[in-house]
Write an enzyme that holds these catalytic residues in place. Structure first.
Site, mmCIF file in Angstrom:
data_model
loop_
_atom_site.group_PDB
_atom_site.id
_atom_site.type_symbol
_atom_site.label_atom_id
_atom_site.label_comp_id
_atom_site.label_asym_id
_atom_site.label_seq_id
_atom_site.Cartn_x
_atom_site.Cartn_y
_atom_site.Cartn_z
ATOM 1 N N ASP A 7 0.891 -1.156 0.000
ATOM 2 C CA ASP A 7 0.000 0.000 0.000
ATOM 3 C C ASP A 7 0.937 1.216 0.000
ATOM 4 O O ASP A 7 2.133 1.077 0.290
ATOM 5 C CB ASP A 7 -0.848 -0.055 1.273
ATOM 6 C CG ASP A 7 -1.673 1.182 1.486
ATOM 7 O OD1 ASP A 7 -2.369 1.591 0.548
ATOM 8 O OD2 ASP A 7 -1.631 1.742 2.595
ATOM 9 N N ASP A 9 -0.056 5.096 0.904
ATOM 10 C CA ASP A 9 -0.280 6.077 1.972
ATOM 11 C C ASP A 9 -0.250 5.394 3.334
ATOM 12 O O ASP A 9 -1.084 4.532 3.614
ATOM 13 C CB ASP A 9 -1.653 6.738 1.784
ATOM 14 C CG ASP A 9 -1.709 7.579 0.520
ATOM 15 O OD1 ASP A 9 -0.784 8.352 0.289
ATOM 16 O OD2 ASP A 9 -2.687 7.448 -0.230
HETATM 17 P P1 B16 Z 1 -6.366 10.084 -4.078
HETATM 18 P P2 B16 Z 1 -3.684 3.987 -0.158
HETATM 19 C C1 B16 Z 1 -5.569 5.889 -0.369
HETATM 20 O O1 B16 Z 1 -4.261 5.441 -0.601
HETATM 21 C C2 B16 Z 1 -5.649 6.736 0.899
HETATM 22 O O2 B16 Z 1 -5.415 5.921 2.046
HETATM 23 C C3 B16 Z 1 -6.999 7.363 1.008
HETATM 24 O O3 B16 Z 1 -7.042 8.199 2.164
HETATM 25 C C4 B16 Z 1 -7.293 8.182 -0.251
HETATM 26 O O4 B16 Z 1 -8.587 8.747 -0.217
HETATM 27 C C5 B16 Z 1 -7.162 7.272 -1.476
HETATM 28 O O5 B16 Z 1 -5.866 6.704 -1.508
HETATM 29 C C6 B16 Z 1 -7.384 8.035 -2.767
HETATM 30 O O6 B16 Z 1 -6.353 8.956 -2.946
HETATM 31 O O7 B16 Z 1 -7.352 11.119 -3.655
HETATM 32 O O8 B16 Z 1 -4.927 10.583 -4.057
HETATM 33 O O9 B16 Z 1 -6.717 9.407 -5.364
HETATM 34 O O10 B16 Z 1 -3.708 3.962 1.344
HETATM 35 O O11 B16 Z 1 -4.587 2.956 -0.819
HETATM 36 O O12 B16 Z 1 -2.289 4.016 -0.724
HETATM 37 MG MG MG Z 2 -2.797 3.263 3.314
#
Ligand code: B16
Ligand code: MG
Length: 226
Positions: A7, A9
């Protein structure tokens, strides 16, 4: 263990904090309550679904038209992109650079299963884009986490079976997705949300290839007996 799927974030870099700040900015603007506990429930969830959840928690789920929601998401993303534009390789979470080197040293494939449409830009800023053999584009998927689709797609792109993959997550939706995909789940954090994981580490600096191999061995023995 033929592949490790990450993953982004909250695992590779602390952009989870930037998502929090960007959503907080939007919540203040439209005057709905928002705090870290609400933010915790948004981790791993797509931008659109995150907004819907926030509006529902704020009791204003019917107040905004589709065009207004698009505009709110656009503003959130602009705020977020301003924050990530300052990322440097120094922003890799502790131990991640070392783990990537260890995996490459053992020819273990490396994949990315992030729900973020900003993931490629972030990997570039962190200067680790070339370490990945597969980066799933979340825009091509039908279902977001906790559905296993993103992890199964990563495994398919890497050319390995799900049973040969370990995957690392910081969010409950992500751990559920990994387990539904039939993979070995590694949770980073100490929230109760990690309980489904096969291995839990408190922080990324605890993640080493030695630890992964050790617990993987026990997991495989358990899987065969079950
Ligand atoms: P974006 P991950 C996710 O990333 C985040 O945890 C989540 O908070 C966010 O809304 C989602 O990506 C979408 O991100 O707005 O940049 O497209 O944890 O799956 O790496
Ligand atoms: Mg994450």
């Amino acid at each position: 263990m033929k592949a490790v799927i990450f993953d982004l974030d909250g695992v590779i870099t602390d952009t989870a904090e930037y998502h929090f700040l960007a959503w907080q900015h939007i919540a203040e603007q439209i005057d709905i309550p928002f705090n870290r506990s609400v933010n915790e429930s948004l981790k791993g969830i797509s931008r659109a679904e995150s907004l819907e959840n926030m509006l529902m928690i704020g009791g204003v789920e019917t107040k905004y038209s589709n065009a207004e929601k698009q505009e709110l998401m656009h503003q959130k993303n602009q705020y977020y992109q301003a924050l990530i534009s300052k990322l440097t390789p120094e922003d890799l979470l502790p131990g991640i650079g070392r783990l990537l080197c260890e995996l490459k040293g053992e020819n273990i494939k490396i994949g990315l299963a992030s729900s973020s449409r900003n993931a490629p830009a972030i990997l570039k800023r962190l200067e680790i884009m070339d370490d990945f053999h597969a980066i799933v584009d979340p825009a091509t998927l039908t279902n977001g986490k906790p559905d296993p689709e993103i992890f199964l797609t990563a495994a398919a792109q890497l050319g390995v079976s799900p049973a040969e993959c370990a995957a690392i997550e910081d969010a409950e939706a992500g751990i559920s997705a990994i387990k539904s995909a039939g993979m070995f789940a590694v949770g980073v954090g100490h929230e109760p949300s990690m309980l489904q994981a096969d291995l839990i580490v408190r922080q990324t600096s605890d993640l080493t290839i030695v630890l992964l191999h050790e617990v993987w061995g026990k997991y495989r023995i358990r899987s065969v007996k079950e």
